[in-house]
Design an enzyme around this catalytic site. Structure first.
Site, PDB file in Angstrom:
ATOM      1  N   ASP A  42      48.969  24.587   6.273  1.00 14.65           N
ATOM      2  CA  ASP A  42      50.352  24.750   5.807  1.00 14.65           C
ATOM      3  C   ASP A  42      51.118  25.614   6.813  1.00 14.65           C
ATOM      4  N   ALA A  89      52.444  18.128   2.567  1.00 13.69           N
ATOM      5  CA  ALA A  89      53.415  18.886   3.383  1.00 13.69           C
ATOM      6  C   ALA A  89      54.679  18.080   3.613  1.00 13.69           C
ATOM      7  N   ALA A  90      55.803  18.700   3.298  1.00  7.64           N
ATOM      8  CA  ALA A  90      57.093  18.020   3.473  1.00  7.64           C
ATOM      9  C   ALA A  90      58.212  19.018   3.245  1.00  7.64           C
ATOM     10  N   THR A 132      57.057   9.720  -3.242  1.00 10.70           N
ATOM     11  CA  THR A 132      57.915  10.074  -4.377  1.00 10.70           C
ATOM     12  C   THR A 132      58.586   8.829  -4.946  1.00 10.70           C
ATOM     13  N   ASP A 133      58.987   8.911  -6.210  1.00 12.72           N
ATOM     14  CA  ASP A 133      59.735   7.779  -6.794  1.00 12.72           C
ATOM     15  C   ASP A 133      61.144   7.665  -6.191  1.00 12.72           C
ATOM     16  N   GLU A 134      61.604   8.717  -5.493  1.00 10.15           N
ATOM     17  CA  GLU A 134      62.968   8.668  -4.934  1.00 10.15           C
ATOM     18  C   GLU A 134      63.110   7.621  -3.842  1.00 10.15           C
ATOM     19  N   TYR A 157      66.574  13.149   2.311  1.00 13.52           N
ATOM     20  CA  TYR A 157      65.190  13.449   1.884  1.00 13.52           C
ATOM     21  C   TYR A 157      64.464  12.158   1.510  1.00 13.52           C
ATOM     22  N   LYS A 161      61.205  10.167   3.230  1.00 13.47           N
ATOM     23  CA  LYS A 161      59.964   9.853   2.525  1.00 13.47           C
ATOM     24  C   LYS A 161      59.680   8.342   2.593  1.00 13.47           C
ATOM     25  N   ASN A 187      58.037  16.519 -10.942  1.00 14.98           N
ATOM     26  CA  ASN A 187      57.032  17.442 -11.465  1.00 14.98           C
ATOM     27  C   ASN A 187      57.693  18.726 -11.953  1.00 14.98           C
ATOM     28  N   LEU A 197      65.542  22.145 -10.434  1.00 17.72           N
ATOM     29  CA  LEU A 197      66.266  22.284 -11.705  1.00 17.72           C
ATOM     30  C   LEU A 197      65.580  23.198 -12.729  1.00 17.72           C
ATOM     31  N   ARG A 221      66.037  12.092 -15.311  1.00 18.38           N
ATOM     32  CA  ARG A 221      64.809  12.218 -14.531  1.00 18.38           C
ATOM     33  C   ARG A 221      63.627  12.042 -15.481  1.00 18.38           C
TER      34      ARG A 221
HETATM   35  P1  NAD Z   1      57.261  22.326  -1.765  1.00 18.71           P
HETATM   36  O1  NAD Z   1      58.557  22.329  -1.039  1.00 18.71           O
HETATM   37  O2  NAD Z   1      57.052  23.252  -2.908  1.00 18.71           O
HETATM   38  O3  NAD Z   1      56.074  22.596  -0.737  1.00 18.71           O
HETATM   39  C1  NAD Z   1      56.027  22.001   0.538  1.00 18.71           C
HETATM   40  C2  NAD Z   1      54.901  22.679   1.328  1.00 18.71           C
HETATM   41  O4  NAD Z   1      54.800  22.033   2.595  1.00 18.71           O
HETATM   42  C3  NAD Z   1      55.143  24.167   1.596  1.00 18.71           C
HETATM   43  O5  NAD Z   1      53.976  24.899   1.362  1.00 18.71           O
HETATM   44  C4  NAD Z   1      55.522  24.194   3.069  1.00 18.71           C
HETATM   45  O6  NAD Z   1      55.208  25.419   3.716  1.00 18.71           O
HETATM   46  C5  NAD Z   1      54.724  23.023   3.602  1.00 18.71           C
HETATM   47  N1  NAD Z   1      55.281  22.478   4.856  1.00 18.71           N
HETATM   48  C6  NAD Z   1      56.579  22.118   5.090  1.00 18.71           C
HETATM   49  N2  NAD Z   1      56.715  21.691   6.350  1.00 18.71           N
HETATM   50  C7  NAD Z   1      55.478  21.747   6.926  1.00 18.71           C
HETATM   51  C8  NAD Z   1      54.972  21.415   8.213  1.00 18.71           C
HETATM   52  N3  NAD Z   1      55.775  20.959   9.184  1.00 18.71           N
HETATM   53  N4  NAD Z   1      53.652  21.577   8.449  1.00 18.71           N
HETATM   54  C9  NAD Z   1      52.829  22.045   7.473  1.00 18.71           C
HETATM   55  N5  NAD Z   1      53.249  22.409   6.254  1.00 18.71           N
HETATM   56  C10 NAD Z   1      54.565  22.250   5.977  1.00 18.71           C
HETATM   57  O7  NAD Z   1      57.033  20.823  -2.199  1.00 18.71           O
HETATM   58  P2  NAD Z   1      56.460  20.202  -3.558  1.00 18.71           P
HETATM   59  O8  NAD Z   1      57.536  20.127  -4.560  1.00 18.71           O
HETATM   60  O9  NAD Z   1      55.169  20.849  -3.888  1.00 18.71           O
HETATM   61  O10 NAD Z   1      56.194  18.710  -3.062  1.00 18.71           O
HETATM   62  C11 NAD Z   1      54.988  18.386  -2.389  1.00 18.71           C
HETATM   63  C12 NAD Z   1      55.004  16.924  -2.018  1.00 18.71           C
HETATM   64  O11 NAD Z   1      55.183  16.130  -3.185  1.00 18.71           O
HETATM   65  C13 NAD Z   1      56.144  16.532  -1.073  1.00 18.71           C
HETATM   66  O12 NAD Z   1      55.648  15.603  -0.151  1.00 18.71           O
HETATM   67  C14 NAD Z   1      57.180  15.880  -1.988  1.00 18.71           C
HETATM   68  O13 NAD Z   1      57.933  14.931  -1.278  1.00 18.71           O
HETATM   69  C15 NAD Z   1      56.293  15.236  -3.034  1.00 18.71           C
HETATM   70  N6  NAD Z   1      56.848  15.081  -4.385  1.00 18.71           N
HETATM   71  C16 NAD Z   1      57.398  16.137  -5.040  1.00 18.71           C
HETATM   72  C17 NAD Z   1      57.854  15.985  -6.355  1.00 18.71           C
HETATM   73  C18 NAD Z   1      58.439  17.146  -7.127  1.00 18.71           C
HETATM   74  O14 NAD Z   1      58.929  16.926  -8.238  1.00 18.71           O
HETATM   75  N7  NAD Z   1      58.415  18.366  -6.630  1.00 18.71           N
HETATM   76  C19 NAD Z   1      57.736  14.747  -6.981  1.00 18.71           C
HETATM   77  C20 NAD Z   1      57.183  13.670  -6.275  1.00 18.71           C
HETATM   78  C21 NAD Z   1      56.726  13.869  -4.976  1.00 18.71           C
HETATM   79  O1  DAU Z   2      61.687  12.313  -8.350  1.00 15.84           O
HETATM   80  C1  DAU Z   2      60.836  13.064  -7.534  1.00 15.84           C
HETATM   81  C2  DAU Z   2      61.638  14.100  -6.785  1.00 15.84           C
HETATM   82  O2  DAU Z   2      62.034  15.073  -7.742  1.00 15.84           O
HETATM   83  C3  DAU Z   2      60.858  14.745  -5.651  1.00 15.84           C
HETATM   84  O3  DAU Z   2      60.593  13.771  -4.677  1.00 15.84           O
HETATM   85  C4  DAU Z   2      61.645  15.897  -5.028  1.00 15.84           C
HETATM   86  O4  DAU Z   2      60.838  16.560  -4.072  1.00 15.84           O
HETATM   87  C5  DAU Z   2      62.030  16.875  -6.115  1.00 15.84           C
HETATM   88  O5  DAU Z   2      62.836  17.898  -5.576  1.00 15.84           O
HETATM   89  C6  DAU Z   2      62.776  16.162  -7.240  1.00 15.84           C
HETATM   90  O6  DAU Z   2      64.095  15.715  -6.810  1.00 15.84           O
HETATM   91  P1  DAU Z   2      65.380  15.845  -7.768  1.00 15.84           P
HETATM   92  O7  DAU Z   2      66.575  15.824  -6.928  1.00 15.84           O
HETATM   93  O8  DAU Z   2      65.286  14.888  -8.895  1.00 15.84           O
HETATM   94  O9  DAU Z   2      65.078  17.330  -8.372  1.00 15.84           O
HETATM   95  P2  DAU Z   2      65.996  18.610  -8.595  1.00 15.84           P
HETATM   96  O10 DAU Z   2      65.169  19.584  -9.372  1.00 15.84           O
HETATM   97  O11 DAU Z   2      66.643  19.073  -7.361  1.00 15.84           O
HETATM   98  O12 DAU Z   2      67.131  18.038  -9.553  1.00 15.84           O
HETATM   99  C7  DAU Z   2      66.807  17.435 -10.805  1.00 15.84           C
HETATM  100  C8  DAU Z   2      68.121  16.951 -11.418  1.00 15.84           C
HETATM  101  O13 DAU Z   2      68.896  18.098 -11.794  1.00 15.84           O
HETATM  102  C9  DAU Z   2      68.994  16.156 -10.476  1.00 15.84           C
HETATM  103  O14 DAU Z   2      69.645  15.123 -11.196  1.00 15.84           O
HETATM  104  C10 DAU Z   2      70.019  17.166  -9.967  1.00 15.84           C
HETATM  105  C11 DAU Z   2      70.168  18.105 -11.135  1.00 15.84           C
HETATM  106  N1  DAU Z   2      70.480  19.520 -10.783  1.00 15.84           N
HETATM  107  C12 DAU Z   2      69.670  20.150  -9.890  1.00 15.84           C
HETATM  108  C13 DAU Z   2      69.928  21.443  -9.525  1.00 15.84           C
HETATM  109  C14 DAU Z   2      69.053  22.151  -8.515  1.00 15.84           C
HETATM  110  C15 DAU Z   2      71.544  20.172 -11.392  1.00 15.84           C
HETATM  111  O15 DAU Z   2      72.261  19.608 -12.239  1.00 15.84           O
HETATM  112  N2  DAU Z   2      71.787  21.471 -11.036  1.00 15.84           N
HETATM  113  C16 DAU Z   2      71.050  22.130 -10.114  1.00 15.84           C
HETATM  114  O16 DAU Z   2      71.345  23.318  -9.812  1.00 15.84           O
END
Ligand code: NAD
Ligand code: DAU
Length: 344
Positions: A42, A89-90, A132-134, A157, A161, A187, A197, A221
């Site tokens: 990481d 990692a992303a 991701t589903d996005e 973003y 992906k 998640n 959010l 979502r």
């Molecule tokens: P996060 O932002 O919490 O963590 C990302 C991690 O990647 C961090 O620890 C960061 O230091 C590391 N990283 C970033 N750039 C790097 C690099 N160049 N080399 C090595 N490490 C690096 O992300 P998350 O929410 O845990 O998401 C993890 C993965 O899951 C991502 O690929 C994201 O696209 C995917 N994903 C997230 C969600 C969600 O709801 N959070 C849903 C579906 C998929």
């Molecule tokens: O669907 C999977 C994706 O979910 C992952 O691939 C992304 O890494 C993860 O960040 C997430 O993306 P979203 O854009 O859906 O998540 P976020 O938590 O940023 O926003 C969730 C919803 O809430 C979205 O419709 C935007 C809205 N929102 C978000 C924030 C941060 C608000 O209304 N206010 C806010 O301040």
């Protein structure tokens, strides 16, 4: 359930990129409990945090490294000799990708490409690409994303992906590289960075500050507890078929405003804290996942009810104030101002 593709794992070794982030660190904790031998790789960007791995120091190996740096990836893979690579990692936040898109292409596309090539050279037996589903873009009021839905990403973003998914698929097709792609919905749970959010709203409510809801708050979502996603990833490692894509979700659609209302109710805070702010540009209206393939083929299903998961998550943030207070300084405050000031 097919077991033909199981990889031999007497002393299962996992190489986990992004293991210090939200989903990665939750997964690493589960992996250690399951007896896997884990190396985390990481870069510790703003989103990576060693506190997310607290208590595991003696049980995992950690290397600070960048997936864009081939030599550093190669050396770490040589040291780890893993059976499987799980690639989290992303750059992961949509709003940050709107403010500064380039790093998203660099990390998510080029970084994934570098990692893939090193894994191919190293003869890795299983590569789990955490997509991701996005990548599917936005749905209307009805319908679900299936693995056959076209890729139609909206934000920088999501585009990065989707591009990385295509590179991974090209490796699977061209080199017979044993990659599996997982596309999961939103998640939530412990250790999620407070730009997203649910943690943002919990923390704002706890501080009696305004809760900034984008647009009309009607965007939908499909939320899954992070531990349930972890168990899906293990099913993919142990039973997944190389070259396949699996959607992961838990049939749990919520409008943003309803989630925010629920959080306020659970925390006994007034709805008057909600402030509707300017919408996110090109804000995807609805995500909803059809996860019947992973349920049918790998025997996985989500087990945590939203009621239980959200309570557990609120409780975690309320009992880990120092964790988020340590994060919400410096770079975080600058980002917050840059993202939210123009939305007022
Ligand atoms: P996060 O932002 O919490 O963590 C990302 C991690 O990647 C961090 O620890 C960061 O230091 C590391 N990283 C970033 N750039 C790097 C690099 N160049 N080399 C090595 N490490 C690096 O992300 P998350 O929410 O845990 O998401 C993890 C993965 O899951 C991502 O690929 C994201 O696209 C995917 N994903 C997230 C969600 C969600 O709801 N959070 C849903 C579906 C998929
Ligand atoms: O669907 C999977 C994706 O979910 C992952 O691939 C992304 O890494 C993860 O960040 C997430 O993306 P979203 O854009 O859906 O998540 P976020 O938590 O940023 O926003 C969730 C919803 O809430 C979205 O419709 C935007 C809205 N929102 C978000 C924030 C941060 C608000 O209304 N206010 C806010 O301040």
């Amino acid at each position: 359930m097919s077991t033909d593709h199981r990889i031999a794992m007497e002393q299962p070794g996992l190489f986990v990129t992004g293991g210090a982030g939200f989903i990665g660190s939750n997964f690493v904790r589960m992996a250690v409990e399951r007896g896997y031998n884990v190396m985390v790789f990481d870069a510790l960007t703003y989103a990576g945090n060693m506190e997310n791995l607290a208590g595991l120091e003696e049980r995992i190996r950690f290397i600070r490294g960048d997936i864009c740096d081939a030599a550093s990836v190669r050396n770490a893979l040589r040291e780890a000799e893993p059976h499987a690579v799980v690639h989290f990692a992303a750059e992961s936040h949509v709003d940050r990708s709107i403010l500064g898109p380039k790093i998203f292409t660099e990390t998510n596309v080029l970084g994934t490409h570098v990692l893939l090539e090193e894994c191919r050279q190293a003869g890795i037996e299983r590569f789990i690409h955490i997509s991701t589903d996005e990548v599917y873009g936005s749905l209307g009021n009805t319908g679900l994303f299936t693995e056959e839905s076209p890729l139609n990403p909206t934000s920088p973003y999501a585009a990065s992906k989707a591009a990385s998914d295509l590179v991974v698929q090209s490796y699977a097709k061209t080199y017979d590289f044993p990659a599996i792609i997982l596309r999961c919905s939103n998640n939530y749970g412990p250790f999620q960075f407070p730009e997203k959010l649910i943690p943002l709203m919990i923390i704002k409510a706890s501080n009696d500050e305004e809760l900034p809801v984008y647009g009309d708050g009607q965007n939908v979502r499909d939320w899954i507890f992070v531990g349930d996603y972890g168990s899906a990833i293990f099913q993919a490692i142990e039973h997944g078929i190389p070259g396949e894509v699996y959607n992961v979700g838990s049939n749990n659609e919520w409008k943003n405003i309803d989630i925010v209302r629920l959080i306020l109710e659970e925390m006994h805070k007034p709805f008057s804290l909600v402030t509707f702010v300017k919408d996110r540009p090109a804000h995807d209206r609805r995500y909803a996942i059809d996860s019947s393939k992973i349920q049918r083929d790998l025997g996985w299903r989500a087990e945590t009810s939203f009621e239980k998961g959200i309570r557990q998550t609120i409780e975690w943030y309320m009992t880990h104030r120092q964790w988020w207070k340590n994060i919400m300084t410096g770079e975080y405050l600058e980002y917050y101002q840059k993202n939210y000031e123009p939305k007022r």
